[in-house]
Design an enzyme around this catalytic site. Structure first.
Site, PDB file in Angstrom:
ATOM      1  N   THR A  93      41.520 -38.174  63.698  1.00 51.10           N
ATOM      2  CA  THR A  93      40.645 -38.957  62.806  1.00 51.10           C
ATOM      3  C   THR A  93      39.225 -38.395  62.804  1.00 51.10           C
ATOM      4  OG1 THR A  93      41.970 -40.947  62.979  1.00 51.10           O
ATOM      5  CG2 THR A  93      39.647 -41.260  62.422  1.00 51.10           C
ATOM      6  N   THR A 117      27.448 -42.716  67.391  1.00 52.57           N
ATOM      7  CA  THR A 117      27.266 -43.548  68.574  1.00 52.57           C
ATOM      8  C   THR A 117      26.272 -42.938  69.566  1.00 52.57           C
ATOM      9  OG1 THR A 117      28.439 -44.334  70.538  1.00 52.57           O
ATOM     10  CG2 THR A 117      29.379 -42.421  69.464  1.00 52.57           C
ATOM     11  N   ASP A 118      25.646 -43.801  70.364  1.00 48.67           N
ATOM     12  CA  ASP A 118      24.755 -43.317  71.442  1.00 48.67           C
ATOM     13  C   ASP A 118      25.527 -42.497  72.474  1.00 48.67           C
ATOM     14  OD1 ASP A 118      26.161 -45.428  72.648  1.00 48.67           O
ATOM     15  OD2 ASP A 118      24.378 -46.560  73.242  1.00 48.67           O
ATOM     16  N   GLU A 119      26.868 -42.688  72.522  1.00 51.31           N
ATOM     17  CA  GLU A 119      27.662 -42.017  73.562  1.00 51.31           C
ATOM     18  C   GLU A 119      27.679 -40.494  73.398  1.00 51.31           C
ATOM     19  OE1 GLU A 119      31.328 -43.758  74.734  1.00 51.31           O
ATOM     20  OE2 GLU A 119      30.610 -45.800  74.388  1.00 51.31           O
ATOM     21  N   TYR A 141      36.669 -39.847  73.500  1.00 51.08           N
ATOM     22  CA  TYR A 141      36.073 -40.592  72.371  1.00 51.08           C
ATOM     23  C   TYR A 141      34.734 -39.971  71.979  1.00 51.08           C
ATOM     24  CZ  TYR A 141      33.158 -44.059  70.025  1.00 51.08           C
ATOM     25  OH  TYR A 141      32.281 -44.679  69.155  1.00 51.08           O
ATOM     26  N   LYS A 145      33.554 -37.706  68.667  1.00 53.74           N
ATOM     27  CA  LYS A 145      32.494 -38.236  67.792  1.00 53.74           C
ATOM     28  C   LYS A 145      31.366 -37.195  67.681  1.00 53.74           C
ATOM     29  CE  LYS A 145      31.925 -41.837  66.114  1.00 53.74           C
ATOM     30  NZ  LYS A 145      32.281 -42.324  64.752  1.00 53.74           N
ATOM     31  N   VAL A 197      36.029 -56.740  85.674  1.00 57.34           N
ATOM     32  CA  VAL A 197      34.790 -55.953  85.647  1.00 57.34           C
ATOM     33  C   VAL A 197      35.055 -54.603  86.313  1.00 57.34           C
ATOM     34  CG1 VAL A 197      32.428 -55.827  86.554  1.00 57.34           C
ATOM     35  CG2 VAL A 197      33.321 -57.993  85.634  1.00 57.34           C
TER      36      VAL A 197
HETATM   37  P1  NAD Z   1      36.799 -50.719  64.955  1.00 58.20           P
HETATM   38  O1  NAD Z   1      37.762 -50.098  65.901  1.00 58.20           O
HETATM   39  O2  NAD Z   1      36.603 -52.186  64.973  1.00 58.20           O
HETATM   40  O3  NAD Z   1      37.165 -50.318  63.458  1.00 58.20           O
HETATM   41  C1  NAD Z   1      37.560 -49.027  63.087  1.00 58.20           C
HETATM   42  C2  NAD Z   1      38.146 -49.117  61.682  1.00 58.20           C
HETATM   43  O4  NAD Z   1      38.511 -47.798  61.259  1.00 58.20           O
HETATM   44  C3  NAD Z   1      39.415 -49.965  61.578  1.00 58.20           C
HETATM   45  O5  NAD Z   1      39.372 -50.778  60.438  1.00 58.20           O
HETATM   46  C4  NAD Z   1      40.534 -48.940  61.490  1.00 58.20           C
HETATM   47  O6  NAD Z   1      41.682 -49.422  60.805  1.00 58.20           O
HETATM   48  C5  NAD Z   1      39.829 -47.834  60.724  1.00 58.20           C
HETATM   49  N1  NAD Z   1      40.430 -46.507  60.948  1.00 58.20           N
HETATM   50  C6  NAD Z   1      40.762 -45.915  62.127  1.00 58.20           C
HETATM   51  N2  NAD Z   1      41.270 -44.689  61.901  1.00 58.20           N
HETATM   52  C7  NAD Z   1      41.255 -44.505  60.567  1.00 58.20           C
HETATM   53  C8  NAD Z   1      41.630 -43.440  59.718  1.00 58.20           C
HETATM   54  N3  NAD Z   1      42.159 -42.295  60.198  1.00 58.20           N
HETATM   55  N4  NAD Z   1      41.450 -43.581  58.374  1.00 58.20           N
HETATM   56  C9  NAD Z   1      40.941 -44.727  57.867  1.00 58.20           C
HETATM   57  N5  NAD Z   1      40.594 -45.780  58.609  1.00 58.20           N
HETATM   58  C10 NAD Z   1      40.727 -45.662  59.945  1.00 58.20           C
HETATM   59  O7  NAD Z   1      35.432 -49.955  65.205  1.00 58.20           O
HETATM   60  P2  NAD Z   1      33.919 -50.401  65.114  1.00 58.20           P
HETATM   61  O8  NAD Z   1      33.477 -50.897  66.422  1.00 58.20           O
HETATM   62  O9  NAD Z   1      33.729 -51.220  63.898  1.00 58.20           O
HETATM   63  O10 NAD Z   1      33.221 -48.970  64.900  1.00 58.20           O
HETATM   64  C11 NAD Z   1      32.971 -48.457  63.600  1.00 58.20           C
HETATM   65  C12 NAD Z   1      32.215 -47.144  63.717  1.00 58.20           C
HETATM   66  O11 NAD Z   1      30.976 -47.357  64.404  1.00 58.20           O
HETATM   67  C13 NAD Z   1      32.948 -46.067  64.511  1.00 58.20           C
HETATM   68  O12 NAD Z   1      32.719 -44.832  63.882  1.00 58.20           O
HETATM   69  C14 NAD Z   1      32.295 -46.098  65.888  1.00 58.20           C
HETATM   70  O13 NAD Z   1      32.370 -44.844  66.504  1.00 58.20           O
HETATM   71  C15 NAD Z   1      30.880 -46.465  65.515  1.00 58.20           C
HETATM   72  N6  NAD Z   1      30.113 -47.190  66.542  1.00 58.20           N
HETATM   73  C16 NAD Z   1      30.632 -48.281  67.162  1.00 58.20           C
HETATM   74  C17 NAD Z   1      29.847 -48.985  68.090  1.00 58.20           C
HETATM   75  C18 NAD Z   1      30.365 -50.227  68.791  1.00 58.20           C
HETATM   76  O14 NAD Z   1      29.701 -50.702  69.714  1.00 58.20           O
HETATM   77  N7  NAD Z   1      31.486 -50.801  68.395  1.00 58.20           N
HETATM   78  C19 NAD Z   1      28.540 -48.553  68.375  1.00 58.20           C
HETATM   79  C20 NAD Z   1      28.049 -47.410  67.715  1.00 58.20           C
HETATM   80  C21 NAD Z   1      28.841 -46.752  66.786  1.00 58.20           C
HETATM   81  O1  DAU Z   2      27.739 -47.333  73.076  1.00 58.00           O
HETATM   82  C1  DAU Z   2      28.392 -47.451  71.832  1.00 58.00           C
HETATM   83  C2  DAU Z   2      29.864 -47.548  72.089  1.00 58.00           C
HETATM   84  O2  DAU Z   2      30.094 -48.827  72.640  1.00 58.00           O
HETATM   85  C3  DAU Z   2      30.730 -47.326  70.862  1.00 58.00           C
HETATM   86  O3  DAU Z   2      30.531 -46.038  70.381  1.00 58.00           O
HETATM   87  C4  DAU Z   2      32.207 -47.558  71.206  1.00 58.00           C
HETATM   88  O4  DAU Z   2      33.002 -47.455  70.046  1.00 58.00           O
HETATM   89  C5  DAU Z   2      32.358 -48.933  71.797  1.00 58.00           C
HETATM   90  O5  DAU Z   2      33.701 -49.138  72.220  1.00 58.00           O
HETATM   91  C6  DAU Z   2      31.410 -49.115  72.971  1.00 58.00           C
HETATM   92  O6  DAU Z   2      31.819 -48.308  74.112  1.00 58.00           O
HETATM   93  P1  DAU Z   2      31.725 -48.874  75.605  1.00 58.00           P
HETATM   94  O7  DAU Z   2      32.658 -48.111  76.454  1.00 58.00           O
HETATM   95  O8  DAU Z   2      30.307 -48.976  76.056  1.00 58.00           O
HETATM   96  O9  DAU Z   2      32.240 -50.381  75.327  1.00 58.00           O
HETATM   97  P2  DAU Z   2      33.301 -51.308  76.071  1.00 58.00           P
HETATM   98  O10 DAU Z   2      33.192 -52.649  75.414  1.00 58.00           O
HETATM   99  O11 DAU Z   2      34.635 -50.696  76.196  1.00 58.00           O
HETATM  100  O12 DAU Z   2      32.666 -51.414  77.534  1.00 58.00           O
HETATM  101  C7  DAU Z   2      31.333 -51.853  77.713  1.00 58.00           C
HETATM  102  C8  DAU Z   2      31.053 -51.752  79.207  1.00 58.00           C
HETATM  103  O13 DAU Z   2      31.844 -52.736  79.899  1.00 58.00           O
HETATM  104  C9  DAU Z   2      31.440 -50.412  79.815  1.00 58.00           C
HETATM  105  O14 DAU Z   2      30.500 -50.094  80.837  1.00 58.00           O
HETATM  106  C10 DAU Z   2      32.810 -50.670  80.442  1.00 58.00           C
HETATM  107  C11 DAU Z   2      32.727 -52.125  80.844  1.00 58.00           C
HETATM  108  N1  DAU Z   2      34.014 -52.873  80.816  1.00 58.00           N
HETATM  109  C12 DAU Z   2      34.737 -52.854  79.663  1.00 58.00           C
HETATM  110  C13 DAU Z   2      35.926 -53.533  79.567  1.00 58.00           C
HETATM  111  C14 DAU Z   2      36.740 -53.481  78.303  1.00 58.00           C
HETATM  112  C15 DAU Z   2      34.419 -53.623  81.905  1.00 58.00           C
HETATM  113  O15 DAU Z   2      33.733 -53.679  82.947  1.00 58.00           O
HETATM  114  N2  DAU Z   2      35.606 -54.300  81.819  1.00 58.00           N
HETATM  115  C16 DAU Z   2      36.387 -54.269  80.705  1.00 58.00           C
HETATM  116  O16 DAU Z   2      37.478 -54.889  80.713  1.00 58.00           O
END
Ligand code: NAD
Ligand code: DAU
Length: 329
Positions: A93, A117-119, A141, A145, A197
């Site tokens: 993807t 993403t910040d990651e 991941y 990205k 956690v």
């Molecule tokens: P999400 O997992 O909730 O949603 C992802 C969406 O993309 C879903 O609707 C899924 O069906 C669709 N998708 C996945 N693969 C696909 C493909 N090959 N073609 C078309 N659609 C596809 O994710 P989110 O948290 O809403 O994240 C959205 C974007 O923001 C991502 O690019 C992620 O890297 C970025 N982002 C997320 C966070 C966060 O904290 N969640 C922070 C910074 C950036």
């Molecule tokens: O920083 C932006 C990113 O934030 C996005 O790009 C990603 O798509 C999004 O998934 C998110 O990544 P993180 O790994 O930071 O998010 P997550 O919610 O998975 O975890 C947040 C923090 O909590 C991380 O330090 C791991 C911890 N964690 C997570 C889960 C699911 C736990 O301690 N226990 C858990 O069960």
């Protein structure tokens, strides 16, 4: 504006679409593959056209982009833990899918915004990353990205495509799939289940309310300089253990539910973004973490019809695989 929003049925994409319809009256086509994380329900009641396809499907993308003034790409695999267990879809993807979208945008001369993403910068002990910081991703991941970001930039430098990149910090709010920290902990607390956690829980994330990120993306789309990347950080950072304690307090649940489990491999300790550049475009976060978290807990409490089908489907198998052997029943 006429927008093609890829991945618009996911968490941030659907919130973005809602904000754009409400505040800008945009015409929106959503293209989404509807993976486990994408749901039509997230767009319920919204006046949008919907194309069920992957971004790697050039024919579907070519049809959906007709008439669009800009492409905003949210489509991604987004869960770090899943990228460690099964990286395949992340590569397809983020690398191939992003390339297909860039080619379509180039063929139609359409502005392209990549949601990132910040990651991609990796972990930082103190201080904050700027847009000039080197990319140093740690997980499959974040590495894929980062690869997508580099490919996007190459289309600006090589072909003159008007590209933009928005790098957001950890988002939270309504419609987030409960594999992510905040909705997982809220639902477990409401059910009296254990709260897993990772490690010592002292990892720090920079929390950004999803509508604030949606508005930042809109601001970059309207006023950003082509070829540039913009960091969008939240107003407050917080160690995971404190996030979990706050959720327990908001849910009226006991701290004895917290269970420390094995740490995530390669777990990044802290993320932090400097957001001066996007603030220069007139954006600032409106929602402090304390208010946004209370609002998010309220939303999950009041929207059981949204999460009940998730907790009984594919999610249950995932949850068992991820935590089954580690947390007490
Ligand atoms: P999400 O997992 O909730 O949603 C992802 C969406 O993309 C879903 O609707 C899924 O069906 C669709 N998708 C996945 N693969 C696909 C493909 N090959 N073609 C078309 N659609 C596809 O994710 P989110 O948290 O809403 O994240 C959205 C974007 O923001 C991502 O690019 C992620 O890297 C970025 N982002 C997320 C966070 C966060 O904290 N969640 C922070 C910074 C950036
Ligand atoms: O920083 C932006 C990113 O934030 C996005 O790009 C990603 O798509 C999004 O998934 C998110 O990544 P993180 O790994 O930071 O998010 P997550 O919610 O998975 O975890 C947040 C923090 O909590 C991380 O330090 C791991 C911890 N964690 C997570 C889960 C699911 C736990 O301690 N226990 C858990 O069960």
């Amino acid at each position: 504006m006429r927008l093609l929003v890829c991945g618009g049925a996911g968490f941030i994409g659907s919130n973005f679409v809602r904000v754009r319809l409400r505040e800008h009256g945009d015409e929106v086509v959503v293209l989404d593959k509807l993976t486990y994380a994408g749901r039509r329900e997230n767009l319920a009641g919204l006046d949008v056209a919907f194309v069920h396809a992957g971004i790697e499907d050039a024919a579907a993308v070519g049809g959906a982009i007709e008439g669009a003034e800009a492409v905003v790409n949210f489509a991604a695999e987004t869960h770090v833990d899943r990228s460690i267990a099964e990286p395949d879809a992340f590569v397809t993807t983020h690398a191939f899918g992003t390339w297909v979208l860039l080619e379509a945008a180039r063929a139609h001369g359409v502005r392209y915004l990549q949601v990132s993403t910040d990651e991609v910068y990796g972990s930082i002990e103190s201080g904050s990353f700027t847009e000039r910081s080197p990319l140093a991703p740690s997980s499959p991941y974040s590495a894929t990205k980062a690869g997508a970001d580099l490919l996007v930039s190459s289309y600006f430098h090589t072909y003159g495509l008007k590209t933009l990149i928005c790098r957001g910090s950890n988002n939270y709010g309504p419609y987030q799939y409960p594999e992510k920290l905040i909705p997982l902990m809220v639902l477990n607390a409401l059910h009296g289940d254990r709260l897993p956690v990772y490690g010592d829980g002292m990892q720090v994330r920079n929390w950004l309310y999803v509508e604030d990120f949606a508005r930042a993306i809109g601001q970059v789309l309207a006023h950003g300089a082509p070829g540039e990347a913009y960091n969008v950080g939240g107003p407050d950072e917080c160690p995971n253990i404190e996030v979990v304690q706050r959720i327990l307090a908001l849910c009226g649940a006991d701290e004895a539910l917290i269970e420390h489990v094995t740490d995530r491999p390669g777990h990044d300790r802290r993320y932090s973004l400097g957001s001066e550049k996007v603030r220069g475009l007139g954006w600032q976060a409106r929602t402090r973490f304390a208010d946004g978290l209370a609002e998010t807990v309220r939303w999950y409490r009041e929207n059981a019809a949204w999460w009940e089908p998730i907790r009984s489907g594919e999610y249950r198998e995932y949850y068992q695989r991820q935590y089954g052997s580690q947390i007490k029943g």
